[in-house]
Design an enzyme around this catalytic site. Structure first.
Site, mmCIF file in Angstrom:
data_model
loop_
_atom_site.group_PDB
_atom_site.id
_atom_site.type_symbol
_atom_site.label_atom_id
_atom_site.label_comp_id
_atom_site.label_asym_id
_atom_site.label_seq_id
_atom_site.Cartn_x
_atom_site.Cartn_y
_atom_site.Cartn_z
ATOM 1 N N PHE A 122 32.891 30.527 62.082
ATOM 2 C CA PHE A 122 32.733 31.874 62.633
ATOM 3 C C PHE A 122 33.991 32.363 63.337
ATOM 4 O O PHE A 122 33.923 33.142 64.286
ATOM 5 C CB PHE A 122 31.525 31.933 63.577
ATOM 6 C CG PHE A 122 30.279 31.350 62.992
ATOM 7 C CD1 PHE A 122 29.614 31.992 61.965
ATOM 8 C CD2 PHE A 122 29.781 30.142 63.440
ATOM 9 C CE1 PHE A 122 28.478 31.440 61.397
ATOM 10 C CE2 PHE A 122 28.644 29.581 62.882
ATOM 11 C CZ PHE A 122 27.995 30.240 61.859
ATOM 12 N N THR A 137 30.597 29.160 53.129
ATOM 13 C CA THR A 137 30.453 30.461 52.492
ATOM 14 C C THR A 137 30.178 30.373 51.001
ATOM 15 O O THR A 137 29.824 31.375 50.378
ATOM 16 C CB THR A 137 31.741 31.280 52.687
ATOM 17 O OG1 THR A 137 32.832 30.558 52.098
ATOM 18 C CG2 THR A 137 32.028 31.500 54.160
ATOM 19 N N GLY A 139 39.476 35.472 52.438
ATOM 20 C CA GLY A 139 39.654 34.203 51.764
ATOM 21 C C GLY A 139 39.508 34.279 50.261
ATOM 22 O O GLY A 139 40.466 34.035 49.509
ATOM 23 N N LEU A 172 30.800 38.765 43.276
ATOM 24 C CA LEU A 172 31.155 37.702 42.337
ATOM 25 C C LEU A 172 30.022 36.699 42.124
ATOM 26 O O LEU A 172 29.917 36.101 41.055
ATOM 27 C CB LEU A 172 32.406 36.983 42.836
ATOM 28 C CG LEU A 172 33.622 37.892 43.104
ATOM 29 C CD1 LEU A 172 34.797 37.054 43.598
ATOM 30 C CD2 LEU A 172 34.011 38.672 41.867
ATOM 31 N N THR A 212 25.466 33.596 46.761
ATOM 32 C CA THR A 212 26.284 33.324 47.945
ATOM 33 C C THR A 212 26.571 34.608 48.722
ATOM 34 O O THR A 212 26.676 34.581 49.946
ATOM 35 C CB THR A 212 27.596 32.640 47.555
ATOM 36 O OG1 THR A 212 28.311 33.456 46.622
ATOM 37 C CG2 THR A 212 27.332 31.281 46.926
ATOM 38 N N GLN A 231 25.747 35.349 52.748
ATOM 39 C CA GLN A 231 26.724 35.786 53.739
ATOM 40 C C GLN A 231 26.295 37.058 54.459
ATOM 41 O O GLN A 231 26.414 37.180 55.670
ATOM 42 C CB GLN A 231 28.075 36.011 53.064
ATOM 43 C CG GLN A 231 28.835 34.747 52.739
ATOM 44 C CD GLN A 231 29.197 33.983 54.002
ATOM 45 O OE1 GLN A 231 30.055 34.401 54.762
ATOM 46 N NE2 GLN A 231 28.527 32.874 54.247
ATOM 47 N N GLY A 249 36.046 41.266 50.724
ATOM 48 C CA GLY A 249 35.444 40.213 51.534
ATOM 49 C C GLY A 249 34.064 40.600 52.023
ATOM 50 O O GLY A 249 33.788 41.778 52.261
ATOM 51 N N GLY A 304 32.307 38.245 54.360
ATOM 52 C CA GLY A 304 31.911 37.327 55.424
ATOM 53 C C GLY A 304 31.591 37.997 56.740
ATOM 54 O O GLY A 304 30.851 37.431 57.548
ATOM 55 N N GLU A 305 32.131 39.197 56.990
ATOM 56 C CA GLU A 305 32.004 39.780 58.319
ATOM 57 C C GLU A 305 31.345 41.157 58.353
ATOM 58 O O GLU A 305 30.846 41.578 59.399
ATOM 59 C CB GLU A 305 33.393 39.842 58.974
ATOM 60 C CG GLU A 305 33.887 38.443 59.294
ATOM 61 C CD GLU A 305 35.391 38.367 59.527
ATOM 62 O OE1 GLU A 305 35.803 38.117 60.665
ATOM 63 O OE2 GLU A 305 36.156 38.531 58.556
#
Length: 704
Positions: free
Chosen positions: A232, A460, A501, A585, A589, A593, A657, A659-660
């Protein structure tokens, strides 16, 4: 092509290893002759060590050594002073490490640490944030190298002329990262070579830092992080425990394992700094914004400067011809703040989106419609067009899926027994970033393919998605592709952070795999026994990327809550988010996230806070019993969706991205729902009963 290609919900490749316990984390790696270390934290908030007595500690059975500033190896210079452990008698904050016990067993190390006696000369400390703190100053830059202040037009005049004005202050508390795996290290010296098994989001950064600290060529340092139990953001930079473990291993001549005890993590592994934010919005009677100001006050430590870029989203989100965004920071005697999921945007978007909800109420306009009226095709501050901006589509689709149509805007008119119910929403954005990366793709004589890059999977699903990217570029099923990640001996790759990433690593993997496919097509014969290898570097590709576009992910979050009118208890009933994140993608997953981000945002809204005790200069919540995180009962229904929005201005995969973006905006959606349920506006997170009860004191059960 089939067999787990891009766009397919391929299950995580390491899933079986994780559920069977065979995945090795930082201190799981077996090493011969291993010993264990336990740190000793300072018990004052500011001052100096006057003496350290290690005799009792060294007399404990199994204790091998105690390192202090008097006998620890001298370290080289690095930019982050929090890593210069045991180098000085000075104490900059409570919990700073002042000694390290090393022993044959973990229990002996803990006993040894407890027996170390440290005397201090305490000095007056300053640990309380306030906007009028005399030490407030303008930093040169804020996190992400954004400009500290930006101004367009004449904000003061435009705000004064506005038909409707909002002027409120919003506060967020300090928040702490608490990944399941604590920050941990296994350090092994073999002559003048160093191998470190580390819980980190970026092995290359750790290698570079250790080489500088211990005067080693980088090629003599190997950092492995094959599996990481969450981060995180807190594992985005090296932390003191890796330095201590390497020190102890050198001092004792034996491998050393060090896992930061949970109660010590709050002081040494970074946190999201508290903020005080003033937001002013001026609009016409139709809700169209003419003036927007976002002024942020926060703190950093005396060891290093870290400033959350919380006002930056106000430069991006909405059309506003007149704008002012500023950041001010003061240095306090506290642990150093650092990255935590969506740093800057998470704190800043809470204030901005909460203010937007207040503007919608003042203008008597639906909150979704208000945001649509202030949508923009160009980034307000830069004037650049967006590479893609699916915000309006997210707002509309989210409203449809949530059942927003027909919502009664009046607060406090819905109840179920003693429970008041309400709904709220907020928008979100997060930068879509990409950094240079390298990768190697190998065709093996066996008919299989191998992809190698120093990416980091912190939970992730990165290794899975990278495998899918390679398989699509090679034109083969993903089952034929093996992936190697998480080691500094692999082709270099950037840190797993900033939602950059997969976009960064994936570009290099895609480029290497495409080049390999081309060479295989041109080979015209059998592979050599050694196989065929191609290496790719995206540094020039990233540098050549057009700077004409503003690149961001967007989203819309909707929340429903119920509030007990007798106790002020708030329960989150459901969360729903729709996101514009480029090409997705791997739906499996990706959903994980986005849902995880929203859960973390709901936790931020209703549960999480770290209380600074001004007398002791310490965050009071130092374990998972007192630092409350959302658990399953707190999040009964969370749904994540996305729109179809490939964005090939960012990378060849068309992805952004993820993740956030899920955490950004969620807290504001929840607090807006609380207002809709109760009529009480909470501007200081988290929503607590004591903030609601005064407004609920005269409540009677409404009719309907």
């Amino acid at each position: 092509m089939n067999g787990g290609g891009l766009g397919e919900p391929l299950a995580r490749l390491e899933g079986r290893e994780k559920v069977t316990g065979t995945a090795r984390y930082a201190v799981d790696h077996p090493v011969d002759g291993c010993c264990y270390a336990w740190p000793v934290p300072a018990t004052i908030a500011k001052g100096e060590i006057t003496s350290i007595d290690c005799a009792a500690a060294l007399a404990e059975p199994g204790v091998l050594a105690v390192l202090t500033h008097e006998n620890a190896p001298r370290l080289g210079e690095v930019d982050d002073a929090t890593l210069l452990v045991l180098q000085s008698p000075r104490v900059a904050h409570r919990g700073q490490y002042v000694a390290l016990a090393v022993a044959d067993s973990l229990e002996a190390a803990r006993a040894g640490a407890g027996a170390v006696r440290v005397d201090y000369r305490a000095e007056p400390h300053d640990v309380v944030l306030r906007a009028d703190h005399p030490g407030m100053y303008k930093p040169d830059k804020v996190n992400g190298l954004y400009a500290t202040d930006r101004e367009r037009g004449d904000f003061d005049a435009a705000y004064a002329d506005s038909a409707v004005c909002v002027d409120e202050v919003y506060r967020t508390p300090a928040l702490h990262n608490h990944p399941m795996e604590p920050h941990a290290t296994t350090a092994v010296w073999a002559g003048d070579r160093l191998r470190v098994y580390e819980s980190t989001q970026g092995a290359d950064w750790v290698r570079e830092t250790l080489a500088a600290l211990f005067a080693l060529p980088e090629e003599q340092v190997t950092v492995s992080c094959e599996h990481v139990g969450g981060g995180f953001g807190s594992k985005g930079t090296p932390r003191p425990q890796v330095v201590l473990a390497v020190m102890a291993a050198r001092h004792t001549g034996r491998p050393v394992k060090l896992a930061v005890p949970r109660p010590q993590m709050a002081a040494v592994t970074g946190h999201r700094a508290a903020t005080e934010q003033r937001v002013r919005i001026g609009a016409d009677a139709e809700g169209r914004i003419s003036a927007l100001a976002h002024e942020v006050y926060t703190y950093s430590s005396t060891l290093r400067e870290f400033v959350e870029q919380a006002a930056v989203p106000a430069r991006i989100m909405y059309a506003s011809p007149h704008s002012r965004t500023t950041h001010r920071v003061t240095r306090l005697d506290v642990p150093s703040p650092s990255w935590m999921r969506a740093p800057g945007e998470c704190s800043g978007m809470f204030a901005l989106e909460a203010a937007m909800d207040e503007l919608a109420v003042a203008c008597r306009i639906d909150p979704v419609e208000l945001r649509l009226r202030n949508d923009t095709d160009t980034e307000p501050d830069s004037g650049h067009p967006f590479s893609s901006r699916g915000l309006a589509a997210c707002l509309r689709d989210g409203a449809r899926r949530f059942g927003w149509a027909g919502r009664d805007p009046r607060p406090g008119v819905r109840s179920e027994g003693r429970w008041l119910t309400g709904t709220g929403m907020a928008a979100s954005c997060y930068p879509a970033q990409v950094a240079p990366s390298q990768a190697e793709a190998v065709a093996e004589a066996s008919g299989r393919f191998r992809v190698r890059t120093n990416a980091t999977d912190i939970g992730t699903g990165a290794r899975t998605v990278l495998t899918q990217i390679a398989a699509e570029a090679l034109g083969v099923p993903s089952q034929l592709v093996d992936i190697e990640i998480g080691c500094s001996d692999l082709p270099p790759a950037p840190v797993a952070g900033g939602s950059s990433g997969t976009a960064s690593w994936g570009w290099a993997v895609h480029k290497a795999a495409q080049a390999l496919a081309k060479e295989l097509a041109e080979l015209g014969g059998p592979l050599p026994e050694t196989g065929l290898s191609v290496r790719a570097d995206t540094a020039q590709d990233v540098a050549d990327r057009s700077q004409r576009y503003a690149r961001h992910a967007f989203g819309a979050q909707f929340a429903e809550v119920a509030v007990d009118m007798d106790t002020g208890e708030t329960r989150l009933r459901r969360l729903l988010g729709v996101f514009a994140v480029g090409r997705v993608l791997n739906p499996r997953t990706a959903r994980s996230q986005l849902v995880g981000g929203m859960i973390m945002g709901g936790s931020m809204a209703l549960l999480e806070h770290s209380t600074m005790d001004p007398r002791f200069g310490d965050h009071a919540e130092r374990d998972l019993a007192s630092y409350h995180l959302a658990v399953c009962a707190d999040v009964p229904e969370v749904s994540a969706y996305w729109i179809d929005e490939p964005d090939e201005q960012l990378n060849p995969m068309g992805s952004k991205g993820i993740g956030e973006i899920g955490i950004v905006g969620t807290a504001a959606a929840v607090t807006s729902a609380v207002w809709h349920a109760t009529g009480v506006r909470v501007r200081d997170l988290p929503v607590r009963p004591e903030l609601l009860l005064p407004g609920l004191g005269e409540w009677q059960v409404p009719n309907g």
